[in-house]
Design a protein around this motif. Structure first.
Motif, PDB file in Angstrom:
ATOM      1  N   TYR A 203       9.045   4.651   1.327  1.00 17.25           N
ATOM      2  CA  TYR A 203       9.098   4.288  -0.116  1.00 17.25           C
ATOM      3  C   TYR A 203       7.616   3.713  -0.754  1.00 17.25           C
ATOM      4  CZ  TYR A 203      13.944   4.288   1.033  1.00 17.25           C
ATOM      5  OH  TYR A 203      15.282   4.634   1.558  1.00 17.25           O
ATOM      6  N   SER A 204       7.679   3.890  -2.069  1.00 16.74           N
ATOM      7  CA  SER A 204       6.333   3.684  -2.740  1.00 16.74           C
ATOM      8  C   SER A 204       5.656   2.506  -2.491  1.00 16.74           C
ATOM      9  CB  SER A 204       6.630   3.879  -4.247  1.00 16.74           C
ATOM     10  OG  SER A 204       7.281   5.194  -4.724  1.00 16.74           O
ATOM     11  N   PRO A 205       6.217   1.365  -2.390  1.00 16.37           N
ATOM     12  CA  PRO A 205       5.539  -0.022  -2.325  1.00 16.37           C
ATOM     13  C   PRO A 205       4.811   0.010  -0.913  1.00 16.37           C
ATOM     14  CG  PRO A 205       7.603  -0.473  -3.477  1.00 16.37           C
ATOM     15  CD  PRO A 205       7.617   0.950  -2.910  1.00 16.37           C
ATOM     16  N   ASP A 206       5.474   0.551   0.183  1.00 16.33           N
ATOM     17  CA  ASP A 206       4.872   0.539   1.525  1.00 16.33           C
ATOM     18  C   ASP A 206       3.765   1.497   1.502  1.00 16.33           C
ATOM     19  OD1 ASP A 206       5.076  -0.223   4.427  1.00 16.33           O
ATOM     20  OD2 ASP A 206       5.196   2.114   4.429  1.00 16.33           O
ATOM     21  N   ASP A 207       3.700   2.730   0.733  1.00 13.58           N
ATOM     22  CA  ASP A 207       2.738   3.672   0.856  1.00 13.58           C
ATOM     23  C   ASP A 207       1.500   3.105   0.132  1.00 13.58           C
ATOM     24  OD1 ASP A 207       4.244   5.536   1.910  1.00 13.58           O
ATOM     25  OD2 ASP A 207       4.903   6.523  -0.177  1.00 13.58           O
ATOM     26  N   VAL A 208       1.789   2.144  -0.961  1.00 16.90           N
ATOM     27  CA  VAL A 208       0.518   1.682  -1.616  1.00 16.90           C
ATOM     28  C   VAL A 208      -0.054   0.581  -0.723  1.00 16.90           C
ATOM     29  CG1 VAL A 208      -0.302   0.260  -3.641  1.00 16.90           C
ATOM     30  CG2 VAL A 208       1.508   2.248  -4.222  1.00 16.90           C
ATOM     31  N   LEU A 209       0.777   0.011  -0.086  1.00 20.36           N
ATOM     32  CA  LEU A 209       0.142  -0.985   0.712  1.00 20.36           C
ATOM     33  C   LEU A 209      -0.653  -0.628   2.005  1.00 20.36           C
ATOM     34  CD1 LEU A 209       0.255  -4.179   0.586  1.00 20.36           C
ATOM     35  CD2 LEU A 209       2.102  -4.278   2.108  1.00 20.36           C
ATOM     36  N   ARG A 210      -0.273   0.698   2.451  1.00 19.13           N
ATOM     37  CA  ARG A 210      -0.997   1.253   3.409  1.00 19.13           C
ATOM     38  C   ARG A 210      -2.327   1.622   3.067  1.00 19.13           C
ATOM     39  NH1 ARG A 210       2.310   3.533   7.831  1.00 19.13           N
ATOM     40  NH2 ARG A 210       4.280   3.033   7.862  1.00 19.13           N
ATOM     41  N   ALA A 211      -2.169   2.083   1.594  1.00 22.13           N
ATOM     42  CA  ALA A 211      -3.637   2.285   1.066  1.00 22.13           C
ATOM     43  C   ALA A 211      -4.609   1.199   0.987  1.00 22.13           C
ATOM     44  CB  ALA A 211      -3.512   3.054  -0.328  1.00 22.13           C
ATOM     45  N   VAL A 212      -4.197   0.107   0.504  1.00 17.61           N
ATOM     46  CA  VAL A 212      -4.559  -1.199   0.523  1.00 17.61           C
ATOM     47  C   VAL A 212      -5.277  -1.641   1.803  1.00 17.61           C
ATOM     48  CG1 VAL A 212      -4.491  -3.778  -0.133  1.00 17.61           C
ATOM     49  CG2 VAL A 212      -3.227  -2.183  -1.531  1.00 17.61           C
ATOM     50  N   PRO A 262      -2.222  -5.657 -12.494  1.00 20.09           N
ATOM     51  CA  PRO A 262      -2.617  -4.114 -11.970  1.00 20.09           C
ATOM     52  C   PRO A 262      -3.706  -4.159 -10.842  1.00 20.09           C
ATOM     53  CG  PRO A 262      -2.974  -4.440 -14.392  1.00 20.09           C
ATOM     54  CD  PRO A 262      -2.756  -5.865 -13.834  1.00 20.09           C
ATOM     55  N   LEU A 263      -3.664  -2.945  -9.945  1.00 25.23           N
ATOM     56  CA  LEU A 263      -4.495  -3.007  -8.570  1.00 25.23           C
ATOM     57  C   LEU A 263      -5.266  -1.904  -8.933  1.00 25.23           C
ATOM     58  CD1 LEU A 263      -4.839  -3.695  -6.031  1.00 25.23           C
ATOM     59  CD2 LEU A 263      -3.044  -1.933  -5.299  1.00 25.23           C
ATOM     60  N   ARG A 264      -6.713  -2.126  -8.889  1.00 22.94           N
ATOM     61  CA  ARG A 264      -7.672  -1.174  -9.005  1.00 22.94           C
ATOM     62  C   ARG A 264      -8.081  -0.806  -7.438  1.00 22.94           C
ATOM     63  NH1 ARG A 264      -6.209  -0.092 -13.913  1.00 22.94           N
ATOM     64  NH2 ARG A 264      -6.746  -1.812 -15.422  1.00 22.94           N
ATOM     65  N   GLY A 265      -8.672   0.467  -7.479  1.00 32.72           N
ATOM     66  CA  GLY A 265      -9.508   0.945  -6.187  1.00 32.72           C
ATOM     67  C   GLY A 265      -8.440   1.784  -5.297  1.00 32.72           C
ATOM     68  N   VAL A 266      -7.238   1.861  -5.568  1.00 38.36           N
ATOM     69  CA  VAL A 266      -6.374   2.722  -4.753  1.00 38.36           C
ATOM     70  C   VAL A 266      -5.611   3.420  -5.713  1.00 38.36           C
ATOM     71  CG1 VAL A 266      -6.510   1.087  -2.713  1.00 38.36           C
ATOM     72  CG2 VAL A 266      -4.794   0.884  -4.412  1.00 38.36           C
ATOM     73  N   SER A 267      -5.011   4.536  -5.197  1.00 37.33           N
ATOM     74  CA  SER A 267      -3.988   5.286  -5.943  1.00 37.33           C
ATOM     75  C   SER A 267      -2.675   4.399  -6.080  1.00 37.33           C
ATOM     76  CB  SER A 267      -3.764   6.751  -5.787  1.00 37.33           C
ATOM     77  OG  SER A 267      -2.750   7.406  -6.248  1.00 37.33           O
ATOM     78  N   THR A 268      -2.262   4.067  -7.002  1.00 37.95           N
ATOM     79  CA  THR A 268      -1.029   3.283  -7.156  1.00 37.95           C
ATOM     80  C   THR A 268       0.165   3.931  -7.823  1.00 37.95           C
ATOM     81  OG1 THR A 268      -1.352   1.933  -9.321  1.00 37.95           O
ATOM     82  CG2 THR A 268      -2.326   1.203  -7.108  1.00 37.95           C
ATOM     83  N   HIS A 269      -0.065   5.162  -8.310  1.00 40.81           N
ATOM     84  CA  HIS A 269       0.914   5.801  -9.296  1.00 40.81           C
ATOM     85  C   HIS A 269       1.903   6.679  -8.327  1.00 40.81           C
ATOM     86  CE1 HIS A 269      -2.497   4.935 -12.266  1.00 40.81           C
ATOM     87  NE2 HIS A 269      -1.347   5.099 -13.231  1.00 40.81           N
ATOM     88  N   ARG A 270       3.165   6.397  -9.077  1.00 36.04           N
ATOM     89  CA  ARG A 270       4.216   7.180  -8.427  1.00 36.04           C
ATOM     90  C   ARG A 270       4.765   8.120  -9.657  1.00 36.04           C
ATOM     91  NH1 ARG A 270       9.676   3.730  -7.084  1.00 36.04           N
ATOM     92  NH2 ARG A 270       9.994   3.074  -9.373  1.00 36.04           N
ATOM     93  N   MET A 271       5.170   9.427  -8.976  1.00 33.82           N
ATOM     94  CA  MET A 271       5.718  10.246 -10.100  1.00 33.82           C
ATOM     95  C   MET A 271       7.266  10.168 -10.186  1.00 33.82           C
ATOM     96  SD  MET A 271       2.832  11.396 -11.019  1.00 33.82           S
ATOM     97  CE  MET A 271       3.432  12.614 -12.297  1.00 33.82           C
ATOM     98  N   ILE A 272       7.800   9.870 -11.383  1.00 33.18           N
ATOM     99  CA  ILE A 272       9.406   9.908 -11.345  1.00 33.18           C
ATOM    100  C   ILE A 272       9.776  11.244 -11.953  1.00 33.18           C
ATOM    101  CG2 ILE A 272      11.240   8.882 -12.512  1.00 33.18           C
ATOM    102  CD1 ILE A 272      10.035   6.375 -12.350  1.00 33.18           C
ATOM    103  N   ASP A 273      10.313  12.150 -11.290  1.00 32.68           N
ATOM    104  CA  ASP A 273      10.841  13.471 -11.478  1.00 32.68           C
ATOM    105  C   ASP A 273      12.378  13.702 -11.773  1.00 32.68           C
ATOM    106  OD1 ASP A 273       8.087  14.243 -11.557  1.00 32.68           O
ATOM    107  OD2 ASP A 273       8.028  14.366  -9.380  1.00 32.68           O
TER     108      ASP A 273
END
Length: 312
Positions: A203-212, A262-273
């Protein structure tokens, strides 16, 4: 036996020659002969015979041509029924949404369609699945609200169409009395050493935290894994952990005791489609619901950003 073969047989009986049939259907006489031969292979009784140089129907062929006329008429009626179905603005449209988007959009969507008057009836279901599982839901629902991280692979193009509703950032959530609460933004190095509540894997939050973790060059300390953003907010507000909240679709969460940064320095965006089978998007009723979803999401985004679409 195919419908166009029955049509050729019928036209042969009506027009009296293969040449006339070819002219009427705008094909070659050879094509007419080939289709009649293919049709004949399915029946032991001759369907045509020669009278001099002219090909005519046998009594069996005339019976089959008459029955074929009924089949052609039934198919035409089916096509017209489908055309009417696809053109109708009303009808039932099934919509699946993951939890946070359902909380944010389902109510406003119903109000949007009610205000429109002559609109479809929507049947709503929540399906909170991992990113990879969303496309398969299109076999069960007309429309599937799905999310994926911006940097991840696009949705499969084979048998599925996607319509983007919004590009949504995830913000760091901290308790109102946390030392970071006064910051206008944070970087991975600022938050990697904190304890975290995040989502389950996939899920998205875990993906962002991995990037952090990757950018900061250190593992993050995960204490809780919770998918419901209301529960995440409550845990963050209690103190001791940071969390990730989508900026637009978690606004039903009570923000009195938390601050979003806001978090800078990593990709934090998710697409809602919106995902759908191509044939479903041919229906006007389905397209009406897609446009209503777009309108609702646009208002939600504008309200969250104060009319600004750029990241804060």
């Amino acid at each position: 036996m195919e419908l166009h073969q029955l049509q050729i047989l019928r036209e042969l009986g009506a027009l009296g020659s293969a040449t006339a049939v070819a002219d009427a259907l705008r094909v070659t006489p050879s094509a007419v002969s080939q289709q009649l031969a293919a049709l004949q292979r399915g029946f032991p009784t001759p369907l045509t015979r020669r009278e001099g140089r002219t090909l005519v129907l046998t009594p069996a062929g005339a019976v089959l041509a008459a029955a074929g006329t009924e089949a052609i008429d039934a198919m035409a009626a089916a096509r017209h029924a489908l055309d009417d179905f696809e053109a109708a603005a009303t009808g039932v449209v099934s919509v699946s949404g993951f939890h946070s988007v359902g909380q944010a959009l389902f109510g406003p969507l119903l109000r949007e369609l009610t205000a429109a008057g002559d609109a479809p009836t929507v049947q709503l279901t929540d399906e909170d699945v991992a990113q990879s599982e969303f496309p398969a839901l299109t076999s069960r629902y007309d429309l599937v609200l799905a999310h994926r991280m911006e940097h991840s692979d696009p949705w499969p193009a084979d048998g599925v169409r996607s319509v983007t509703l919004v590009r949504e950032p995830l913000d760091v959530a901290v308790a109102a009395d946390h030392p970071l609460a006064s910051r206008s933004s944070v970087k991975p190095a600022d938050v990697a050493g904190e304890r975290w509540v995040t989502s389950r894997v996939g899920y998205s939050p875990d993906d962002v935290l991995r990037a952090v973790s990757a950018v900061a060059g250190r593992p993050v300390d995960i204490h809780h894994r919770i998918n419901d953003y209301g529960a995440v907010s409550a845990v963050v507000a209690a103190g001791g952990v940071l969390g990730m909240l989508p900026r637009f679709t978690s606004r039903s969460v009570d923000d009195r005791d938390i601050v979003r940064i806001p978090l800078r320095g990593v990709s934090t965006h998710r697409m809602i489609d919106v995902l759908a089978r191509p044939e479903n998007l041919r229906r006007r009723s389905v397209r009406v619901v897609v446009e209503a979803l777009r309108a609702v999401m646009t208002r939600l985004r504008d309200d969250a950003d104060g009319g600004e679409h750029a990241d804060r």
